[in-house]
Design a protein around this motif. Structure first.
Motif, PDB file in Angstrom:
ATOM      1  N   GLY A 236      56.063 -48.609 -14.537  1.00 15.28           N
ATOM      2  CA  GLY A 236      55.394 -49.248 -13.311  1.00 15.28           C
ATOM      3  C   GLY A 236      56.429 -49.922 -12.150  1.00 15.28           C
ATOM      4  O   GLY A 236      55.881 -50.344 -11.186  1.00 15.28           O
ATOM      5  N   HIS A 237      57.513 -50.058 -12.519  1.00 17.13           N
ATOM      6  CA  HIS A 237      58.372 -50.749 -11.528  1.00 17.13           C
ATOM      7  C   HIS A 237      59.116 -49.890 -10.342  1.00 17.13           C
ATOM      8  O   HIS A 237      59.452 -50.485  -9.335  1.00 17.13           O
ATOM      9  N   THR A 238      59.289 -48.633 -10.562  1.00 21.07           N
ATOM     10  CA  THR A 238      59.563 -47.755  -9.250  1.00 21.07           C
ATOM     11  C   THR A 238      58.682 -48.090  -8.164  1.00 21.07           C
ATOM     12  O   THR A 238      59.113 -48.440  -6.994  1.00 21.07           O
ATOM     13  N   ILE A 239      57.511 -47.776  -8.272  1.00 24.09           N
ATOM     14  CA  ILE A 239      56.440 -48.102  -7.299  1.00 24.09           C
ATOM     15  C   ILE A 239      56.253 -49.642  -7.377  1.00 24.09           C
ATOM     16  O   ILE A 239      56.175 -50.075  -5.985  1.00 24.09           O
ATOM     17  N   GLY A 240      56.219 -50.409  -8.135  1.00 26.61           N
ATOM     18  CA  GLY A 240      56.017 -51.745  -8.226  1.00 26.61           C
ATOM     19  C   GLY A 240      57.195 -52.613  -7.411  1.00 26.61           C
ATOM     20  O   GLY A 240      56.814 -53.276  -6.540  1.00 26.61           O
ATOM     21  N   CYS A 263      49.611 -46.329 -10.424  1.00 22.33           N
ATOM     22  CA  CYS A 263      49.944 -45.129  -9.852  1.00 22.33           C
ATOM     23  C   CYS A 263      50.804 -44.381 -10.679  1.00 22.33           C
ATOM     24  O   CYS A 263      50.746 -43.157 -10.607  1.00 22.33           O
ATOM     25  N   GLU A 264      51.858 -44.835 -11.329  1.00 26.21           N
ATOM     26  CA  GLU A 264      52.774 -44.110 -12.412  1.00 26.21           C
ATOM     27  C   GLU A 264      51.829 -43.354 -13.525  1.00 26.21           C
ATOM     28  O   GLU A 264      52.308 -42.246 -13.810  1.00 26.21           O
ATOM     29  N   GLY A 345      55.993 -38.473  -2.618  1.00 28.53           N
ATOM     30  CA  GLY A 345      55.028 -37.746  -2.187  1.00 28.53           C
ATOM     31  C   GLY A 345      53.680 -38.579  -2.940  1.00 28.53           C
ATOM     32  O   GLY A 345      52.676 -38.966  -2.248  1.00 28.53           O
ATOM     33  N   PHE A 346      53.672 -38.765  -4.390  1.00 26.08           N
ATOM     34  CA  PHE A 346      52.736 -39.361  -5.033  1.00 26.08           C
ATOM     35  C   PHE A 346      52.508 -41.041  -4.633  1.00 26.08           C
ATOM     36  O   PHE A 346      51.681 -41.391  -4.614  1.00 26.08           O
ATOM     37  N   ALA A 347      53.999 -41.642  -4.216  1.00 20.90           N
ATOM     38  CA  ALA A 347      53.676 -42.937  -3.983  1.00 20.90           C
ATOM     39  C   ALA A 347      53.136 -43.061  -2.720  1.00 20.90           C
ATOM     40  O   ALA A 347      52.414 -44.080  -2.676  1.00 20.90           O
ATOM     41  N   LEU A 351      50.241 -45.435  -2.043  1.00 21.42           N
ATOM     42  CA  LEU A 351      50.218 -46.884  -1.296  1.00 21.42           C
ATOM     43  C   LEU A 351      49.380 -46.990   0.046  1.00 21.42           C
ATOM     44  O   LEU A 351      49.565 -48.085   0.601  1.00 21.42           O
ATOM     45  N   ARG A 352      49.097 -45.643   0.350  1.00 25.36           N
ATOM     46  CA  ARG A 352      48.353 -45.718   1.690  1.00 25.36           C
ATOM     47  C   ARG A 352      46.775 -46.369   1.557  1.00 25.36           C
ATOM     48  O   ARG A 352      46.359 -46.353   0.503  1.00 25.36           O
TER      49      ARG A 352
END
Ligand SMILES: NC(=O)c1ccc[n+]([C@@H]2O[C@H](COP(=O)([O-])OP(=O)(O)OC[C@H]3O[C@@H](n4cnc5c(N)ncnc54)[C@H](O)[C@@H]3O)[C@@H](O)[C@H]2O)c1
Ligand SMILES: O=C(O)C(=O)C[C@@H](O)[C@H](O)[C@H](O)COP(=O)(O)O
Ligand SMILES: [Zn+2]
Length: 352
Positions: A236-240, A263-264, A345-347, A351-352
């Motif tokens: 959860g921290h890469t996107i967090g 998200c992850e 791409g996923f992130a 996040l949009r």
């Protein structure tokens, strides 16, 4: 009261959890101590156990995790003649233990460190495991060290004054352990929301104890995050972290990683690593604890460019590949190498 004694590489660490855990400080009576404490905390209960000490109130929050501020704190140690046999105490939330731990690790290449976390997040995660650091160039924890405290004192008394929102932020990290490491903890969380939300002492002690054991067992296996094991604590921290950077650190860590875990987990499911139902379990437990599931729920403006740039600086990136810890089923996980462009791409979608 629970006591855990663990040896990690060349350090012996004691963790004391419970009401009146501060009594363990008696052993510092004849030591010289620098007590760095969040200016928002009352340090008197800690001071009553010390004799020969200086006290240094400091700022907290992400603002405190700054290299120039760290150097100011190091200067205080220097000017007060601290040597390597003396002690530093970090009293505060995760931002305080991160920056003070960093200072302790670089001062004379390492002075004795004791962490006294005062937030739930600090007790279950930030004070444990030896990651210290400050933010740099709008990216989380870019400058830092691995440096173990000799003692961690999680005294529940500090939670008496901790606001409900701060309890929730800490619970995001507890949920993290449940989701990727500890099905029993997940089940405990699923069944004990009322008690945890009402700060029932036994329930809090239980989740702090279980989280501490979970984290220590991972850190023991891979202290410096070189073996592809410790990365699990980064679920959860890469996107967090991207959310934190994209919001100029206005979104608190606990909330950012809550959305990051959703998200992850979705990504893990889409690429075929998470079993059916995992995303539902992730969102269910987070929503039980009133944690945000989407960026919209954060009520913050996220600058996508800044967020994407933070992703490229994630410490799990090696040559264009990110080592992602993906949940497979509740309490279990797998390391998956993901090309950074795929992750971005996923992130971006999330996040949009
Ligand atoms: N080193 C690690 O392994 C690790 C692990 C997880 C998180 N972290 C870091 O920890 C930080 C987040 O920690 P945090 O959530 O504790 O944030 P924090 O230190 O900013 O504390 C949150 C808030 O709680 C207040 N507070 C602290 N103790 C209190 C008390 N007893 N009563 C009332 N108010 C109190 C603080 O003043 C602050 O406003 C982030 O920077 C994150 O990156 C580090
Ligand atoms: O201890 C660890 O390892 C973690 O990843 C715990 C995380 O909860 C924590 O937020 C940590 O500071 C993240 O570290 P980073 O290496 O991603 O900066
Ligand atoms: Zn974290």
């Amino acid at each position: 009261m629970r006591i855990i004694n663990e040896s990690l590489c060349d350090s012996n660490i004691s963790v004391i959890i419970g009401k009146d855990a501060l009594a363990e400080l008696e052993e510092l009576k004849d030591k010289k101590v620098a007590l760095f404490y969040s200016q928002k905390i009352d340090p008197s209960k800690v001071k009553s156990h010390l004799k020969n000490f200086i006290e240094v109130p400091i700022i907290d929050g992400e603002e405190a995790k700054d290299i120039h501020y760290a150097l100011k704190l190091a200067k205080i140690l220097f000017e007060n003649g601290f040597d390597r046999g003396d002690y530093v105490i970090a009293l505060g939330g995760g931002t305080v233990t991160d920056v003070v731990g960093f200072v302790a690790s670089i001062y004379m290449r390492g002075i004795n460190l004791i962490n006294i976390p005062t937030t739930l997040l600090g007790m279950v995660d930030a004070s444990i495991g030896g990651k210290t650091g400050v933010n740099f160039e709008n990216v989380k924890n870019v400058l830092g060290t691995f440096y173990q405290p000799s003692m961690i004192i999680s005294d529940l008394l500090f939670l008496d004054t901790l606001p409900f929102e701060e309890i929730k932020k800490g619970l995001a990290e507890v949920i993290k352990y449940g989701l990727v490491l500890d099905k029993e903890l997940y089940d405990f969380l699923a069944m004990n929301k009322e008690k945890i939300f009402s700060k029932d002492e036994e329930a809090l002690e239980e989740i702090i104890y279980k989280s501490t054991l979970d984290k220590l067992s991972v850190v023991k296996a891979d202290e410096r995050e070189t073996k592809g094991i410790r990365i699990v604590l980064n679920f959860g921290h890469t996107i967090g972290h991207a959310i934190e950077a994209g919001s100029n650190f206005s979104v608190p860590h606990g909330y950012a990683i809550s959305v990051g875990m959703v998200c992850e987990a979705k990504m893990a499911e889409e690429v075929g690593y998470a079993e059916e139902g995992v995303v539902e379990d992730v969102t269910w437990i987070l929503s039980q604890y009133e944690l945000p599931l989407t960026v919209d729920a954060l009520n913050a403006k996220i600058d996508l460019e800044k967020a994407m740039s933070a992703i490229t600086k994630d410490k799990k990136v090696r040559g264009g590949i990110v080592m992602m810890p993906f949940p497979t089923r509740i309490g279990d996980w797998k390391k998956v190498d993901v090309p950074i462009e795929t992750l971005k791409g996923f992130a971006e979608q999330c996040l949009r």
